[in-house]
Structure formats: C-alpha cells, structure tokens
Write a protein that holds these residues in place. Structure first.
Motif, PDB file in Angstrom:
ATOM      1  N   TYR A  68      -6.726  -1.771   0.615  1.00 12.42           N
ATOM      2  CA  TYR A  68      -5.480  -2.512   0.431  1.00 12.42           C
ATOM      3  C   TYR A  68      -4.633  -2.510   1.700  1.00 12.42           C
ATOM      4  O   TYR A  68      -3.906  -3.471   1.967  1.00 12.42           O
ATOM      5  CB  TYR A  68      -4.702  -1.948  -0.763  1.00 12.42           C
ATOM      6  CG  TYR A  68      -5.305  -2.398  -2.069  1.00 12.42           C
ATOM      7  CD1 TYR A  68      -4.942  -3.610  -2.625  1.00 12.42           C
ATOM      8  CD2 TYR A  68      -6.285  -1.646  -2.703  1.00 12.42           C
ATOM      9  CE1 TYR A  68      -5.513  -4.053  -3.802  1.00 12.42           C
ATOM     10  CE2 TYR A  68      -6.859  -2.069  -3.879  1.00 12.42           C
ATOM     11  CZ  TYR A  68      -6.479  -3.284  -4.427  1.00 12.42           C
ATOM     12  OH  TYR A  68      -7.054  -3.723  -5.572  1.00 12.42           O
ATOM     13  N   ARG A  69      -4.727  -1.475   2.489  1.00 12.42           N
ATOM     14  CA  ARG A  69      -4.022  -1.473   3.772  1.00 12.42           C
ATOM     15  C   ARG A  69      -4.626  -2.504   4.727  1.00 12.42           C
ATOM     16  O   ARG A  69      -3.917  -3.200   5.456  1.00 12.42           O
ATOM     17  CB  ARG A  69      -4.049  -0.078   4.398  1.00 12.42           C
ATOM     18  CG  ARG A  69      -3.178   0.936   3.665  1.00 12.42           C
ATOM     19  CD  ARG A  69      -2.968   2.193   4.480  1.00 12.42           C
ATOM     20  NE  ARG A  69      -4.209   2.955   4.662  1.00 12.42           N
ATOM     21  CZ  ARG A  69      -4.640   3.891   3.829  1.00 12.42           C
ATOM     22  NH1 ARG A  69      -3.939   4.176   2.726  1.00 12.42           N
ATOM     23  NH2 ARG A  69      -5.764   4.558   4.068  1.00 12.42           N
ATOM     24  N   PRO A 116       0.795  -1.237   0.000  1.00 10.75           N
ATOM     25  CA  PRO A 116       0.000   0.000   0.000  1.00 10.75           C
ATOM     26  C   PRO A 116       0.825   1.283   0.000  1.00 10.75           C
ATOM     27  O   PRO A 116       0.277   2.364  -0.247  1.00 10.75           O
ATOM     28  CB  PRO A 116      -0.812  -0.117   1.299  1.00 10.75           C
ATOM     29  CG  PRO A 116      -0.828  -1.570   1.631  1.00 10.75           C
ATOM     30  CD  PRO A 116       0.490  -2.080   1.162  1.00 10.75           C
ATOM     31  N   TYR A 117       2.117   1.176   0.249  1.00 12.50           N
ATOM     32  CA  TYR A 117       2.966   2.373   0.352  1.00 12.50           C
ATOM     33  C   TYR A 117       3.964   2.468  -0.802  1.00 12.50           C
ATOM     34  O   TYR A 117       4.834   3.341  -0.791  1.00 12.50           O
ATOM     35  CB  TYR A 117       3.706   2.348   1.695  1.00 12.50           C
ATOM     36  CG  TYR A 117       2.769   2.090   2.853  1.00 12.50           C
ATOM     37  CD1 TYR A 117       1.958   3.113   3.358  1.00 12.50           C
ATOM     38  CD2 TYR A 117       2.646   0.818   3.411  1.00 12.50           C
ATOM     39  CE1 TYR A 117       1.070   2.878   4.397  1.00 12.50           C
ATOM     40  CE2 TYR A 117       1.756   0.573   4.450  1.00 12.50           C
ATOM     41  CZ  TYR A 117       0.975   1.602   4.934  1.00 12.50           C
ATOM     42  OH  TYR A 117       0.084   1.366   5.958  1.00 12.50           O
ATOM     43  N   SER A 121      -3.792  -6.147   3.703  1.00 15.32           N
ATOM     44  CA  SER A 121      -2.380  -6.533   3.767  1.00 15.32           C
ATOM     45  C   SER A 121      -2.092  -7.507   4.908  1.00 15.32           C
ATOM     46  O   SER A 121      -1.073  -8.199   4.896  1.00 15.32           O
ATOM     47  CB  SER A 121      -1.504  -5.284   3.907  1.00 15.32           C
ATOM     48  OG  SER A 121      -1.730  -4.627   5.143  1.00 15.32           O
TER      49      SER A 121
END
Length: 405
Positions: free
Chosen positions: A379-380, A307-308, A383
């Motif tokens: 999505y975070r 996500p990052y 994860s």
C-alpha cells in the motif's frame, strides 16, 4: 439541419432497458466478486500463499480480457443480441465447478470459465447501453456501471453472510443468479432491433446536421487510446490492491476478523458504485477530459496518507479514494467511443477486457510484492500510482468536450 429537427430525431432514452442492463451487470459482477471475496477461505483450505492468490486473480482476469476485444470486433459487424445469454452459461458452469473444486488446478479452471462468461457479456451489453442512452451517454454508462460496481460490492457481504458460515460448496447457490440474468438478457436481446434502428437513424440525422466535421486522425486516435490505457492501468493497479488484498491488510494490521474485514471491503466497493454514476453524470456536463483529470490525479494526497492512518481513518480514506477514482471509468470508456464511434463493440470489449487484464497483471505483481515485503508495504508503494494521472495532459481535445452543456 436545424436544431429543432436534430432534437426531434434524437432517440429517446430507454430507461427500462438501462435499468435492466444495470441489474444484469450487478448479477454478473456479483458472481465475479465472489472469487476474491472467498480468498481467505480458499487460502486456509488449500494452504495458498499470496503468489498463488495473485495467480487465481490473473487467470480469471486474463480469461475475462483476451476474448472481449475479439467478441467486440465480431459483434460490430454481426450484432449478436443474445450472446450475453451464452456468456452466462459459462459463468454458471464456473461457479458450480468452483463450489466443488478439490484442487488448485480445478480452481484455476473454474475462475477461467467465469472470466470467459464475463468476456462474452460485456461487449454487447456495452453496445446496448450506448444505443439506449438517447444522447445521455454519461448517464447511461454510469447507470450500467453502477450495477456492476454494486454487484462487486455485494460479493464480500454474501461471502461474510453465506460463504464463511456455509463454506465453499455454498458458491453453487449463486448459480441461480446466472439463470435470472439469462432471462433478463433474453428480454433485452428482444428489444435490440428497435433500439439500434432508432439509434442509427438519429446518428444519420446528426451527421447531416454537422457536415464538414472531420473524423479523428490516426495519430489522434492512437495517442488517445495509448494515454487512456496507461491511465486505466494506474487506476486498476491501485484498485486491485484493495480487491485482492484489502481484507488481508485489515486483518494483519488491525486484527479484524474475516467478516469484519469483508464488511469494510463492501463499504469500499460501494463507494465505487456511487463514484461511477456521479462521474458519468458530471462528465455529460463538464466534459470527459476534466473528469479524467480529477478522478485519476485527484486522490493522490489521500493515497499518500492512507498507509499511515489508523483504522477509522483507513475506512474514511479508502471510501474517499475509491469514490473519486471510480468516477473515471465511464468518462474513459465514452472518450474512447468518441475516438472510434463506429467501433462500440470493440471499444467495450477492449476497455472492459483491459479492465480485467490489467487488474490481473497488477494482482500477480502485487502478490509477489506482498509475499516479499508484506501487504502494508504494497500500500505504501501503490500510494504513488495516481501520479500517472499527469498523462491526461496528452489527451487530444475532442469536439464533444469542447461543446459540453
């Protein structure tokens, strides 16, 4: 019975049948994958929100899941080698209806028909892949599933090249694929009697050579199936976040066009095709439980970083994640078949149906979360799903895993 006799009685691998089965799986799943691939067009045309998009997926997946175990149980007792041909008729009618749908209700009915077609196709096709394996069960299931995964990967490509420029009515052109699949499945059905007889004879000889081998207890079977289902849910929930919302994520976060986002989705899904084949082949050698451990828990560091990441690393990470995670399905399916070796149709229907049903539930939940918190937040949250892979610790140790090559 000696090893030489067992070897002589082992059925041969029907490679041509497996290849054609993989091709029909490719066509079946390609037609299915046109549904999420067309979501950006449908959303714009009908002004849908993410909850409604999730409900389309839920309708399709539930229709494709509820009937599969029933079909599997029936065909376990009454083999129906030509039933996948009938399933393709439902898929054909659903595609044509979807192409000319003019309301949200008709869209839901259309995708339900496609789901029903898939639910009829999978149990008997899974049985044939098992019978034609010749003892190479991981390879056979991997080859069968690589067709399905490749078909799923091609959906976004056809969407970008055909559906986007030509619009929703172009979906009707893909009904020709259903006709091709019907002809191939009719040929496979004509081969089933010979292959199943050879499989039954080899299995009887194998049992004679392993007298005293105990059947699995009800507790072992129950525990194994529950753990496998939970692992499937974690895998499918994460995968569904990509199938249904990856294009929106790429467009919203990185400003990609629809065709560019569809091509990224194609690359992601293509990794699934490679992953299932590798997982099936390696599982024949190191055991199903080891592959399940690696494929479910292994992607965790990558999913936490995703996500990052920037656009380049998003592409790299999603390929690696799906390559590893997709390797689980062949081993999960074969593990379940080894728990209940006399219920191949039921297991095929249950786990392919479970694949559809859990994916649909996940899509609906993720759609609500995406509307409330945004696609990036989804999505975070997702994860952390690979942590469910720790449940593999509770999988019973099977005889087949204890004697891998």
């Amino acid at each position: 019975m000696t090893t030489a006799v067992l070897s002589a009685s082992r059925p041969r691998t029907y490679l041509a049948v497996l290849v054609v089965l993989g091709l029909t799986h490719l066509l079946n799943d390609l037609m299915q994958s046109l549904i999420p691939a067309a979501y950006p067009i449908i959303r714009d045309a009908y002004g849908l929100d993410f909850v409604q998009i999730g409900m389309i997926t839920l309708t399709f997946q539930v229709a494709g899941s509820l009937l599969q175990p029933v079909v599997g149980m029936v065909t376990d007792h009454h083999p129906a080698p030509y039933s996948p041909v009938a399933g393709m008729l439902f898929t054909l009618s659903g595609l044509v209806a979807l192409a000319f749908a003019h309301s949200y209700g008709i869209i839901l009915v259309s995708v339900a028909l496609i789901g029903i077609g898939s639910s009829i196709y999978h149990p008997e096709a899974t049985r044939m892949a098992r019978y034609a394996a010749g003892g190479r069960h991981g390879f056979a299931q991997g080859l069968f599933q690589v067709g399905g995964q490749a078909g799923g990967a091609l959906g976004p490509v056809f969407a970008a090249l055909i559906i986007v420029p030509w619009g929703q009515p172009s979906l009707a052109w893909f009904a020709l694929m259903a006709l091709v699949a019907m002809m191939l499945l009719a040929w496979i059905g004509s081969q089933q009697r010979q292959i199943s007889a050879e499989f039954a004879a080899a299995r009887s000889a194998h049992k004679d050579g392993k007298t005293g081998q105990a059947r699995h207890s009800a507790f072992t079977i129950g525990l194994g199936l529950v753990v496998l289902m939970l692992l499937m849910f974690s895998k499918n929930a994460y995968s569904e976040s990509f199938r249904s919302f990856y294009t929106f994520y790429l467009m919203d976060r990185f400003g990609l066009s629809i065709p560019s986002a569809q091509m990224m989705l194609f690359i992601f899904l293509l990794a699934s095709a490679v992953g299932v084949l590798i997982g099936g082949i390696v599982g024949d050698r190191i055991g199903r439980s080891r592959i399940i451990w690696i494929s479910i828990l292994g992607p965790l560091p990558l999913t936490l970083i995703l996500p990052y990441a920037d656009l380049f690393w998003t592409g790299v990470l999603t390929v690696l994640i799906n390559l590893i995670m997709a390797s689980a399905f062949a081993s999960i399916l074969i593990y379940a078949m080894e728990l209940l070796p006399n219920r191949i149709g039921l297991i095929g229907g249950l786990f392919y149906g479970l694949n559809f049903g859990l994916g649909g539930i996940a899509a609906a939940i993720l759609g609500v979360l995406a509307d409330r918190y945004g696609v990036a937040a989804v999505y975070r949250m997702c994860s952390f799903l690979p942590l469910v892979g720790l449940l593999a610790w509770f999988l019973p140790r099977l005889h087949e895993d204890a004697h891998v090559r």
